[in-house]
Write a protein that holds these residues in place. Structure first.
Motif, PDB file in Angstrom:
ATOM      1  N   HIS A  96       0.080  -6.602   6.899  1.00 57.44           N
ATOM      2  CA  HIS A  96       1.398  -6.013   6.663  1.00 57.44           C
ATOM      3  C   HIS A  96       2.475  -7.039   6.330  1.00 57.44           C
ATOM      4  O   HIS A  96       3.662  -6.801   6.550  1.00 57.44           O
ATOM      5  CB  HIS A  96       1.821  -5.169   7.872  1.00 57.44           C
ATOM      6  CG  HIS A  96       1.117  -3.839   7.927  1.00 57.44           C
ATOM      7  ND1 HIS A  96      -0.184  -3.702   8.361  1.00 57.44           N
ATOM      8  CD2 HIS A  96       1.532  -2.594   7.572  1.00 57.44           C
ATOM      9  CE1 HIS A  96      -0.530  -2.435   8.284  1.00 57.44           C
ATOM     10  NE2 HIS A  96       0.470  -1.749   7.803  1.00 57.44           N
ATOM     11  N   GLU A  98       4.258  -7.663   3.873  1.00 55.25           N
ATOM     12  CA  GLU A  98       4.811  -7.157   2.621  1.00 55.25           C
ATOM     13  C   GLU A  98       6.319  -7.378   2.612  1.00 55.25           C
ATOM     14  O   GLU A  98       6.964  -7.387   3.659  1.00 55.25           O
ATOM     15  CB  GLU A  98       4.485  -5.662   2.474  1.00 55.25           C
ATOM     16  CG  GLU A  98       2.991  -5.369   2.485  1.00 55.25           C
ATOM     17  CD  GLU A  98       2.703  -3.881   2.604  1.00 55.25           C
ATOM     18  OE1 GLU A  98       3.682  -3.101   2.658  1.00 55.25           O
ATOM     19  OE2 GLU A  98       1.523  -3.509   2.651  1.00 55.25           O
ATOM     20  N   LYS A  99       6.869  -7.534   1.431  1.00 55.97           N
ATOM     21  CA  LYS A  99       8.299  -7.813   1.310  1.00 55.97           C
ATOM     22  C   LYS A  99       9.068  -6.580   0.852  1.00 55.97           C
ATOM     23  O   LYS A  99       8.727  -5.968  -0.162  1.00 55.97           O
ATOM     24  CB  LYS A  99       8.543  -8.960   0.326  1.00 55.97           C
ATOM     25  CG  LYS A  99       8.037 -10.316   0.796  1.00 55.97           C
ATOM     26  CD  LYS A  99       8.407 -11.403  -0.187  1.00 55.97           C
ATOM     27  CE  LYS A  99       7.941 -12.772   0.272  1.00 55.97           C
ATOM     28  NZ  LYS A  99       8.341 -13.846  -0.664  1.00 55.97           N
ATOM     29  N   TYR A 225      10.462  -9.733   5.164  1.00 54.98           N
ATOM     30  CA  TYR A 225       9.258  -9.279   5.859  1.00 54.98           C
ATOM     31  C   TYR A 225       9.559  -8.214   6.909  1.00 54.98           C
ATOM     32  O   TYR A 225       8.666  -7.454   7.303  1.00 54.98           O
ATOM     33  CB  TYR A 225       8.531 -10.462   6.487  1.00 54.98           C
ATOM     34  CG  TYR A 225       7.854 -11.330   5.452  1.00 54.98           C
ATOM     35  CD1 TYR A 225       6.672 -10.913   4.841  1.00 54.98           C
ATOM     36  CD2 TYR A 225       8.390 -12.553   5.072  1.00 54.98           C
ATOM     37  CE1 TYR A 225       6.049 -11.693   3.884  1.00 54.98           C
ATOM     38  CE2 TYR A 225       7.778 -13.342   4.110  1.00 54.98           C
ATOM     39  CZ  TYR A 225       6.610 -12.909   3.519  1.00 54.98           C
ATOM     40  OH  TYR A 225       5.989 -13.673   2.565  1.00 54.98           O
ATOM     41  N   GLY A 228       8.658  -4.976   5.459  1.00 52.58           N
ATOM     42  CA  GLY A 228       7.226  -4.732   5.350  1.00 52.58           C
ATOM     43  C   GLY A 228       6.625  -4.193   6.634  1.00 52.58           C
ATOM     44  O   GLY A 228       5.740  -3.336   6.609  1.00 52.58           O
TER      45      GLY A 228
END
Length: 493
Positions: A96, A98-99, A225, A228
């Motif tokens: 996870h 993710e940005k 982050y 995310g």
């Protein structure tokens, strides 16, 4: 999973699973809270302590060690379901990163702006600030915090978690280990002859504290982050003094500058640190001069004790778990194949001191490659002293299995390697005299089967999965006490 927007939502979610202890009686922030928290941390079934009536203060509450040793609270922090095992949570974290960029909201939609103090109105002594240990240099307002700085060249925002001692009504210490983002930003501002603008947040969503404690590349922002992991962008407003971003739903925030002037220095420390020692003697240090304070009504401060035992040391579990996921992600990004698991044990100096990597060996030198990448990546390079590489049949979260592998597969003369003059911290008490710090050393311990003999290595004994499942189905019927053990290695005969 219910939506968590801020610390207050997080508290409600934790209370729902029965892991919040509200303390309404008066408790002194000076030493008494820290003592109770340390003792609570030795309890295997600990709840987070929420001090709602700090002695001597009309406003402010303190949430001590929000995550502690609870995998359930850590799962809630990452917006996933409680009840997961450590390695499962590491895998979740790894997947996870993710940005999602932050978003700015209107001032009227930012609870942190309910109260704004400037000039003579600023007096941090009016709020409850704990002194954790008897030998601490003073009360520390910044422990479970985030500190926001900016690279003056690139504009990148860094979110770090640094200790901050309360020095005066409008002054707090600014200590960072060499090589950390906040310190690098400071040097760039000072090289231009300018003070560094800073925002420090002392009551914050624990997810931001976890991210602020994690090793990211100096070209990345932890704010990205947050989205995310939470599934929604972090909401920000601009500081009135510096223009730096402020989390809109934070509890308590200060804003100001750290000046390069030699006369703007005060004594900082010591502080009982994550190593379980007072890692750095008192020394003259720069401080943040506070120009504005923003806070919600009856603000909640987040305090993080550093201690010798994982349960009492706030960063141990969350940092060990988060760091594990980040190293795993970094290693995959570097092209290392066959990674089965990564774990930084919380007991190893709060997750910093040691990393275990389990791999399925595919070629000669594979284990050595894994060790070098783990020790050199942004997630794993700082401070850590020991990098253990084990085979795929070893659960890296089970230290008994790791030590068994070391005792039966590691050839000490060939399989232990030392690297000197590595990135470390002034808080490492093993490097003496203190001026030798912050450089350190690292050991690679290859507790793996020698690759050229891997197909002829002695066969490991073990139960068959079918037999295990039969035993599990009869465990309660047979009245065997205790939980069913978690077995990960099965013989394939």
């Amino acid at each position: 999973m219910e939506k968590i927007r801020d610390l207050r939502d997080w508290i409600a979610a934790v209370e729902k699973i029965g892991e919040l202890c509200r303390i309404t009686a008066e408790v002194d922030p000076k030493i008494e809270m820290g003592t109770l928290n340390y003792m609570n941390g030795r309890n295997p079934k600990q709840s987070v302590l929420f001090f709602e009536n700090p002695k001597g203060f009309k406003s402010g509450k303190i949430l001590f060690n929000p995550i502690g040793s609870s995998l359930n609270r850590l799962a809630i922090t990452f917006r996933t379901d409680p009840g997961q095992k450590a390695l499962d949570l590491v895998k979740y974290i790894k997947n996870h990163f993710e940005k999602i960029p932050p978003v700015y909201v209107k001032d009227e939609d930012a609870p942190v702006l309910e109260n704004i103090l400037t000039g003579e109105e600023i007096d941090l002594n009016k709020f409850p600030v704990p002194q954790h240990w008897r030998r601490d240099g003073g009360a520390y307002i910044g422990t479970g915090d985030i500190v926001i700085t900016q690279d003056p060249d690139t504009g990148r925002y860094n979110v770090g978690t640094y200790r901050q001692m309360l020095m005066d009504k409008d002054k707090v210490g600014f200590f960072t280990s060499p090589g950390k983002g906040g310190g690098l930003d400071r040097e760039k501002w000072w090289a231009q002859g300018k003070p560094m603008p800073v925002v420090a947040v002392y009551g914050v969503d624990p997810l931001l504290t976890v991210l602020g404690s994690t090793g990211f590349g100096n070209n990345e922002s932890e704010f990205d982050y947050f989205g995310g992991f939470s599934g929604a962008p972090v909401q920000l407003v601009k500081g009135k003094i510096t223009g730096l971003p402020i989390p809109a739903r934070a509890e308590f925030v200060v804003e100001g500058y750290v000046y390069p002037d030699e006369e703007k220095r005060l004594s900082e420390g010591p502080f009982g640190e994550f190593t379980g020692y007072y890692g750095k003697p008192a020394a003259v240090s720069p401080y943040l001069e506070v120009k504005a304070v923003y806070h919600r009504n009856d603000p909640i401060f987040t305090a993080a004790m550093m201690a010798d035992k994982p349960g009492a040391c706030e960063q141990s579990l969350f940092l060990g778990t988060m760091r594990s996921g980040k190293i795993w992600k970094d290693m995959e990004a570097a092209g290392v194949p066959g990674i089965q698991g990564v774990y930084s044990p919380p007991v190893a100096a709060g997750g910093w001191g040691m990393t275990v990597v389990a791999i399925k060996q595919m070629y000669a030198g594979h284990a050595q490659q894994a060790a070098m990448v783990a020790a050199g990546c942004s997630g794993g390079g700082f401070y850590s002293k020991f990098y253990w590489i084990v085979d795929e049949d070893i659960n890296p979260t089970d230290m008994e299995e790791v030590l068994w592998a070391a005792s039966t597969r590691c050839r000490c003369a060939e399989d232990i390697q030392i690297i000197k003059n590595t990135w470390s911290t002034p808080l490492d008490p093993s490097r003496n005299p203190p001026e030798l710090r912050p450089s350190g050393s690292k050991a690679f311990i290859f507790a793996v089967k020698e690759f050229r003999y891997i197909n002829n290595y002695a066969v490991r004994s073990g139960i068959v999965k079918e037999d295990y499942e039969k035993a599990v189905s009869r465990w309660q019927e047979l009245g065997i006490p205790g939980e069913i053990p978690d077995i990960t290695y099965f013989d394939k005969c």
